[in-house]
Design an enzyme around this catalytic site. Structure first.
Site, PDB file in Angstrom:
ATOM      1  N   GLU A  29       0.837  -1.198   0.000  1.00 59.64           N
ATOM      2  CA  GLU A  29       0.000   0.000   0.000  1.00 59.64           C
ATOM      3  C   GLU A  29       0.880   1.259   0.000  1.00 59.64           C
ATOM      4  OE1 GLU A  29      -2.185  -0.964   3.526  1.00 59.64           O
ATOM      5  OE2 GLU A  29      -2.887  -2.807   2.576  1.00 59.64           O
ATOM      6  N   GLU A  58      -4.879  -6.530   2.323  1.00 55.80           N
ATOM      7  CA  GLU A  58      -3.803  -7.370   2.873  1.00 55.80           C
ATOM      8  C   GLU A  58      -4.069  -8.855   2.686  1.00 55.80           C
ATOM      9  OE1 GLU A  58      -5.239  -4.916   4.626  1.00 55.80           O
ATOM     10  OE2 GLU A  58      -3.644  -3.481   5.097  1.00 55.80           O
ATOM     11  N   PHE A  81       2.177  -1.391   8.433  1.00 53.77           N
ATOM     12  CA  PHE A  81       2.222  -1.567   9.888  1.00 53.77           C
ATOM     13  C   PHE A  81       2.088  -3.048  10.246  1.00 53.77           C
ATOM     14  CE2 PHE A  81       1.117   2.907   9.736  1.00 53.77           C
ATOM     15  CZ  PHE A  81       1.876   3.436  10.766  1.00 53.77           C
ATOM     16  N   HIS A 127      -1.894   0.143  15.837  1.00 48.98           N
ATOM     17  CA  HIS A 127      -0.697   0.445  15.037  1.00 48.98           C
ATOM     18  C   HIS A 127       0.583   0.294  15.860  1.00 48.98           C
ATOM     19  CE1 HIS A 127      -3.782   2.355  12.529  1.00 48.98           C
ATOM     20  NE2 HIS A 127      -2.915   2.449  11.543  1.00 48.98           N
TER      21      HIS A 127
END
Lengths: 324, 326
Positions: A29, A58, A81, A127
């Protein structure tokens, strides 16, 4: 040697590998614009066939890495992340880590799943996880956690050249960290720990971003007359067990500093190994400095309180030295 | 039934391929009942026309990924009967040396990425293989076989989006066999599966999955689109799972979930029986010619069983880490 930031060292290593290996592709991404700077400029040099933005998908991305690798490409699947690896976890856990074994070695899967991991930036619970223990437990993945710019570059080159799936986790709060990086291309072999300080009284094993507070603690303790050996495993799979055992047999005391949550952390695993292998050498209980089993909080005082830091390491050093 | 100008040889080749799958699986049904094989088997009986129709369009350089019901795809793509049989028997001579078993038969030398124990697991892998095909630009295509159950996995939406966006040479073959494990499809699936292609602008077709010629022609169109750079196709093949989700399921299920009349009506549309009739009616072969093929397939299966039974199990005293890493 020149001083470079970790993210720059990673960027240069990716660039060099793209140059060297025409079968290497990278997708993820926003990799064209590069959120962190690690893939900055690569699309301009190598084009969108080899460096490509994906949709925020994902689940399909992690499996596409398996398919493209099975069909002959070397793949860097950029997951941004670490927490997003959970979203893409199925193909990592069920396919990438098992396909070679299940097919009796018919194929190799040269994939690097890369992302940042860990907290310290008020990025909140979704995150900020340090999820390396999940990957360690799967058996078929190598797990890499560099702590310095030099290791970040050297380990990334080794990860890309490794014919197996590798989880490459860069400490999220350490991208700007400066360090000496050799001018020439160099490799840091997977499975080789680094002794960052030599010592006699106590061994500290610190993982990823935890190396920095551990270094501060070790240097402070030296002024107090405590001699600590500091080891950075650098890769958790394969783990350089012998180097850790050797140190623990010498010092008789062990603290492991890990940003993972306590239960089944890498620290727990290393503690178990050392309890089994170095029992007769131990002069004190093994101690783990980890994150309690809670979600990483947003507010700075709360987050600071949760993550291992120099003070907690120092307190644990004092505690362990009180034993006999 | 689809029109055809196929030669006699082509027709008999398709027949042989379907019959090979049928005979292998009838043997495995028996083996499962008699306890000759260690694990579960999910049989493909009744769906053979889909695997054979599609794979007859493919060569070794094309990729397929398949499902837990994957013996048919493996055999139709050229996987060897004896290597499959030895694998299901858990033997060291199996295609995966006993590491994978029924749900993981794979032969990369023939472009068979493999069966898959995760419903929908092959969809993303195929999309990645399609990316490789596009970048290699060798005219190869990648085919994902999956069921109606897998169509309800989110990965299909992601795969349709990215493969259409990137115009990847991928064929998504959904075999709607009427059941999502133990649930009738209409109890767990909204709308028509084929329509899921439409919002992405993905080419799509439905086909009678019990008509091998119709499947063959449908796959030919999809392959053409893929190899000329027009991107993926979603095919929904309507067929029927004549057996249970898994063999021996009656021993653990608390109630019957199938309608015997429905089973009978689909057995009367069995793809192999239909194709036999068609070949004979068209005068492309005599019933005796088909019987010769049938006996040859039975002999192949018997030989494969003998090979499997005589083969040793893998040695548990060996290096258990072998094959984990390169």
């Amino acid at each position: 040697m020149a001083k470079k930031r970790m993210i720059q060292a990673i960027n240069e290593a990716l660039d060099g590998e793209m140059q060297r290996d025409k079968k290497l592709i990278l997708f993820g991404e926003d990799v064209e614009i590069s959120l962190f700077g690690d893939t900055k400029g690569l699309v301009d040099k190598y084009g969108t066939d080899r460096i490509r933005n994906t949709p925020i998908s994902e689940t399909v991305m992690s499996g596409m890495a398996v398919g493209a690798a099975a069909a002959g490409f070397n793949v860097v699947c950029h997951m941004m992340f670490g927490n997003f690896m959970y979203t893409g976890f199925d193909s990592i856990a069920n396919q990438a880590s098992k396909l070679r074994y299940m097919t009796a070695g018919q194929i190799s899967l040269p994939i690097v799943y890369m992302s940042v991991f860990g907290g310290g930036r008020s990025a909140a619970a979704q995150h900020s996880d340090a999820m390396h223990p999940l990957f360690m437990n799967l058996g078929g993945l190598k797990v890499v956690t560099p702590s310095s710019p030099m290791d970040a570059a050297g380990l990334l080159r080794a990860s890309i050249r490794d014919p197996n799936p590798v989880i490459y986790l860069q400490a999220a709060g350490r991208g700007g960290e400066l360090g000496e990086v050799p001018d020439e291309e160099f490799i840091v072999e997977l499975g080789k720990a680094a002794v960052l300080r030599n010592g006699e009284d106590l061994t500290i094993v610190a993982i990823g971003a935890m190396v920095r507070p551990a270094l501060r603690s070790v240097d402070f303790q030296k002024t107090e007359g405590v001699s600590i050996e500091l080891i950075d495993p650098r890769t958790l799979v394969p783990l350089d067990k012998e180097m850790i055992f050797k140190s623990v047999r010498k010092t008789g005391r062990l603290i492991i500093v890990d940003e993972a949550r306590d239960t089944c952390s890498a620290a727990s695993h290393i503690a178990a190994l050392c309890a089994e292998e170095c029992f007769s050498a131990l002069k004190a209980p093994i101690k783990r400095v980890t994150v309690n089993d809670i979600a990483i909080p947003y507010s700075p005082p709360l987050e600071k309180n949760v993550l291992p830091n120099e003070e907690r390491i120092n307190n644990t050093v004092s505690e362990i030295l009180k034993f006999a | 039934m689809a029109d055809t100008n196929f030669s006699n040889d082509q027709m008999l080749k398709l027949y042989e391929s379907m019959l090979r799958i049928r005979k292998v699986e009838e043997q495995l049904a028996k083996d499962s009942k008699e306890g000759n094989i260690p694990g579960a088997v999910h049989l493909y009986i009744g769906q053979e026309a889909v695997a054979v129709g599609v794979c007859s369009q493919l060569s070794d350089k094309d990729w397929i990924a398949s499902t837990h019901r994957g013996h048919g795809h493996f055999l139709a793509k050229g996987g060897e009967t004896r290597l499959l049989m030895a694998e299901v028997y858990g033997r060291d001579t199996g295609i995966c040396r006993g590491r994978g078993g029924s749900m993981h038969v794979a032969d990369f030398s023939k472009g068979i990425i493999g069966a898959n124990g995760i419903v929908g697991g092959g969809i993303s892998i195929t999309t990645g293989a399609g990316l490789a095909s596009k970048l290699t630009n060798d005219g190869s295509v990648a085919v994902a076989f999956f069921g109606d159950g897998a169509a309800n996995q989110g990965v299909l939406a992601e795969a349709l989006n990215i493969s259409t966006l990137w115009q990847l040479p991928v064929i998504f073959v959904c075999e709607n066999n009427g059941f999502s494990e133990f649930s009738p499809t209409n109890t767990v699936t909204a709308g028509n599966i084929v329509d899921r292609a439409k919002p992405y602008g993905t080419a799509c077709e439905t086909v009678d999955g019990n008509d091998v010629i119709a499947v063959w022609q449908c796959a030919e169109r999809a392959k053409l689109r893929a190899s000329r750079g027009d991107g993926p196709t979603l095919i929904e093949a309507h067929t029927y799972r004549q057996r249970g989700h898994v063999e021996a399921e009656a021993s653990f299920l608390s109630k019957n979930y199938r309608d015997s009349q429905e089973i009978e009506s689909w057995v009367s549309k069995d793809p192999i029986t239909l194709f036999e009739k068609r070949i004979v009616d068209a005068g492309q072969a005599k019933i005796e010619d088909l019987q010769v093929i049938s006996r040859a397939m039975e002999a192949e299966v018997n030989e494969a069983v003998e090979f499997a039974e005589k083969s040793p199990y893998p040695d548990p005293g060996g290096n258990e880490q072998q094959y984990m890493f390169t």
